[in-house]
Design an enzyme around this catalytic site. Structure first.
Site, PDB file in Angstrom:
ATOM      1  N   HIS A 127       0.829  -1.206   0.000  1.00  0.00           N
ATOM      2  CA  HIS A 127       0.000   0.000   0.000  1.00  0.00           C
ATOM      3  C   HIS A 127       0.862   1.254   0.000  1.00  0.00           C
ATOM      4  O   HIS A 127       2.056   1.192   0.294  1.00  0.00           O
ATOM      5  CB  HIS A 127      -0.906   0.020   1.235  1.00  0.00           C
ATOM      6  CG  HIS A 127      -0.116   0.048   2.516  1.00  0.00           C
ATOM      7  ND1 HIS A 127       0.454  -1.095   3.051  1.00  0.00           N
ATOM      8  CD2 HIS A 127       0.231   1.068   3.339  1.00  0.00           C
ATOM      9  CE1 HIS A 127       1.117  -0.765   4.160  1.00  0.00           C
ATOM     10  NE2 HIS A 127       1.003   0.548   4.348  1.00  0.00           N
ATOM     11  N   HIS A 181       5.494   6.108  -1.399  1.00  0.00           N
ATOM     12  CA  HIS A 181       6.237   4.872  -1.622  1.00  0.00           C
ATOM     13  C   HIS A 181       5.403   3.657  -1.262  1.00  0.00           C
ATOM     14  O   HIS A 181       4.385   3.772  -0.566  1.00  0.00           O
ATOM     15  CB  HIS A 181       7.523   4.872  -0.782  1.00  0.00           C
ATOM     16  CG  HIS A 181       7.254   4.791   0.688  1.00  0.00           C
ATOM     17  ND1 HIS A 181       6.877   5.881   1.442  1.00  0.00           N
ATOM     18  CD2 HIS A 181       7.298   3.735   1.549  1.00  0.00           C
ATOM     19  CE1 HIS A 181       6.703   5.505   2.701  1.00  0.00           C
ATOM     20  NE2 HIS A 181       6.938   4.212   2.788  1.00  0.00           N
TER      21      HIS A 181
END
Length: 173
Positions: A34, A116
């Site tokens: 995620h 990220h």
């Protein structure tokens, strides 16, 4: 109860991330790959309903956008996390900023926003050096459209599950 707000990328990108996470990320079994929009926060049942209403409003104000993962990077020397770097485009930044605005939760993020998807964490310095050396040679070049984000809650066993999903854009409400 603990909550967090994330974007789940497509299954294709999750599969690529998981091919490394299953070896190098102790959180592999707790949450799918995620991109975190808002780190862990606590709320009671009444407060989370208010937060969900605010998130629905935020979703209406932001349109779907392109997520581009384009290389492997690391947060070292701050910590030994290796991740797929995501292009910090204006749409993603605006969505993140909306979740840290005074009227929403009123708190500043602990770190500046570096979009990220984590693939390795909690590594020793030697492990980090070895793994980062090999993963940094990967050719990550992935692009997809993101049209939703998710409010998650943490279960007693430490795993995370979706509380509510919010679709971006006025027409998706």
């Amino acid at each position: 109860m603990n909550y967090g707000i994330v974007i789940f990328p497509s299954k294709k990108l999750q599969d690529i991330a998981n091919s490394y996470r299953k070896r190098y990320d102790p959180h592999y079994a707790l949450i799918p790959p995620h991109l975190t929009l808002k780190n862990v926060f606590s709320a009671d049942d009444e407060h989370i309903k208010d937060i969900a209403g605010k998130l629905s409003h935020i979703a209406k104000e932001h349109d779907p956008f392109t997520l581009k993962a384009y290389k492997v990077s690391s947060f070292q020397p701050v910590n030994n996390v290796i991740y797929f770097k995501v292009d910090p485009n204006p749409e993603l930044q605006a969505l993140h900023d909306a979740m840290h605005h005074r009227e929403f939760m009123g708190d500043e993020p602990e770190y500046s926003f570096v979009p990220h998807i984590t693939v390795a964490q909690k590594l020793s310095n030697d492990e980090h050096s070895d793994i980062y050396g090999s993963l940094s040679m990967l050719g990550i070049d992935h692009e997809e459209t993101i049209d939703r984000f998710h409010l998650l809650y943490q279960l007693e066993n430490g795993s995370w599950t979706v509380y509510e999903t919010f679709r971006l854009g006025k027409e998706n409400q």
